[in-house]
Scaffold this motif. Structure first.
Motif, PDB file in Angstrom:
ATOM      1  N   ALA A   1       0.509  -1.043   0.129  1.00  8.42           N
ATOM      2  CA  ALA A   1      -0.305  -0.196  -0.517  1.00  8.42           C
ATOM      3  C   ALA A   1       1.246   1.432   0.137  1.00  8.42           C
ATOM      4  O   ALA A   1       0.299   2.348  -0.935  1.00  8.42           O
ATOM      5  N   VAL A   2       2.116   0.960   0.711  1.00  5.30           N
ATOM      6  CA  VAL A   2       3.164   2.231   0.852  1.00  5.30           C
ATOM      7  C   VAL A   2       3.535   2.377  -0.658  1.00  5.30           C
ATOM      8  O   VAL A   2       4.205   3.680  -0.930  1.00  5.30           O
TER       9      VAL A   2
ATOM     10  N   SER B   1      -8.058   2.000   0.768  1.00  8.53           N
ATOM     11  CA  SER B   1      -6.655   3.371  -0.196  1.00  8.53           C
ATOM     12  C   SER B   1      -6.148   2.420  -0.964  1.00  8.53           C
ATOM     13  O   SER B   1      -5.906   4.618  -1.593  1.00  8.53           O
ATOM     14  N   ILE B   2      -6.529   2.313  -1.759  1.00  7.00           N
ATOM     15  CA  ILE B   2      -6.517   2.979  -3.261  1.00  7.00           C
ATOM     16  C   ILE B   2      -6.752   3.164  -3.938  1.00  7.00           C
ATOM     17  O   ILE B   2      -6.624   3.760  -5.073  1.00  7.00           O
TER      18      ILE B   2
ATOM     19  N   VAL C   1      -9.556   5.346  -2.030  1.00  7.85           N
ATOM     20  CA  VAL C   1      -8.863   6.885  -1.945  1.00  7.85           C
ATOM     21  C   VAL C   1      -8.468   7.505  -2.838  1.00  7.85           C
ATOM     22  O   VAL C   1      -8.116   8.780  -3.412  1.00  7.85           O
ATOM     23  N   ARG C   2      -6.918   6.601  -2.916  1.00 11.29           N
ATOM     24  CA  ARG C   2      -6.147   7.550  -4.358  1.00 11.29           C
ATOM     25  C   ARG C   2      -5.854   8.037  -5.209  1.00 11.29           C
ATOM     26  O   ARG C   2      -5.295   8.801  -5.687  1.00 11.29           O
ATOM     27  N   SER C   3      -6.977   6.529  -6.006  1.00 11.06           N
ATOM     28  CA  SER C   3      -7.198   6.903  -7.219  1.00 11.06           C
ATOM     29  C   SER C   3      -8.438   8.248  -7.127  1.00 11.06           C
ATOM     30  O   SER C   3      -8.446   8.683  -8.112  1.00 11.06           O
TER      31      SER C   3
ATOM     32  N   TRP D   1      -7.777  11.100  -5.424  1.00  8.33           N
ATOM     33  CA  TRP D   1      -7.355  12.149  -4.935  1.00  8.33           C
ATOM     34  C   TRP D   1      -6.896  12.611  -6.670  1.00  8.33           C
ATOM     35  O   TRP D   1      -6.339  13.619  -6.309  1.00  8.33           O
TER      36      TRP D   1
END
Length: 259
Positions: free
Chosen positions: A108-109, A252-253, A255-257, A259
């Motif tokens: 994830a990081v 998390s993936i 949310v990142r996509s 943003w």
């Protein structure tokens, strides 16, 4: 040099290969990523081995000792039946973090290269990260890097295990806070304490490694006899914690996509 070079080498090589694959053939790159992620996760293998320990122990103590020797670093030739069961469950808890939660955390990081680099960190620690006469100087960097890489995943593992159990969250959280530091490792004690609290049992204590006695502190106080039902409970907790971690990574993936 050994520890730093190997970890950096894995990260850089995987990053370059993935970049080239994605440039030349994006669908193949996705397939390779999926395969690498699959092979980096060791949850199913370890659960199978732990089940094998309890089944072997039902046949004879010697079989149980031989089976548990496949998954622990301690000397097993003199272990009692209770110590064999304890060793298997301690390893199951610790390796939930090392084998599943931590790789997914670093995925994830830092993506797949970070996941593979973490596996090198963990492998080096397993091979040379011991405080024995042979390894205490050569392996100290590998051990300390592993401590840093597992700091967050170990505590996250304990939290996920408690949520997977869903009972006595406050009581067990206090138990983990109190006993998680009762370990030679700054990290391994937390998932072990979570499982000890859930099972209301005692882990830790003195063990031999490479012929040397290491007097580890105890985690928990209830030195009750462990059973096959405890193993089944531990497996269920591990499986549920793994699912929760996968959901966190997916979240998390997403949310990142966005943003």
């Amino acid at each position: 040099m050994t520890a730093i070079f190997l970890i950096a080498f894995v990260f850089v090589i995987v990053w370059i290969i993935r970049h080239l694959l994605f440039t030349l053939n994006p669908p193949l790159s996705i397939i390779i990523d999926a395969l690498l992620i699959f092979f980096c996760l060791a949850g199913t293998t370890l659960i199978r081995e732990v089940r094998g320990v309890f089944l072997a122990l039902d046949r004879s103590l010697e079989e149980g000792r031989r089976q548990v020797a496949r998954i622990v670093g301690r000397d097993t030739s003199e272990l009692t039946a209770q110590e064999v069961r304890t060793a298997a469950l301690e390893t199951l808890a610790e390796n939930l973090s090392d084998g599943v939660i931590a790789p997914l955390f670093w995925y994830a990081v830092l993506g797949v290269p970070g996941m593979l680099a973490y596996k090198m960190v963990n492998t080096l620690d397993s091979m040379i990260g011991y405080k024995t006469e042979r390894y205490k100087d050569f392996g100290c960097w590998a051990a300390h890097i592993d401590d840093i890489a597992n700091y967050i995943p170990a505590r996250l593992s304990a939290m996920l295990m408690l949520f997977a159990n869903g009972k006595k969250l406050v009581v067990n959280s206090r138990f983990v806070y109190k006993n998680g530091r009762n370990h030679a490792s700054p990290n391994s004690g937390y998932p072990e304490a979570a499982l000890a609290g859930i099972l209301d049992c005692r882990f830790g204590g003195p063990h031999y490694y490479f012929g040397q006695l290491f007097d580890k502190p105890y985690i928990g106080e209830n030195d009750r006899l462990l059973t096959t039902d405890d193993m089944k409970t531990a497996v269920r907790i591990n499986r549920t914690a793994e699912v929760l971690m996968v959901l966190l990574v997916l979240a998390s993936i997403i949310v990142r996509s966005i943003w």
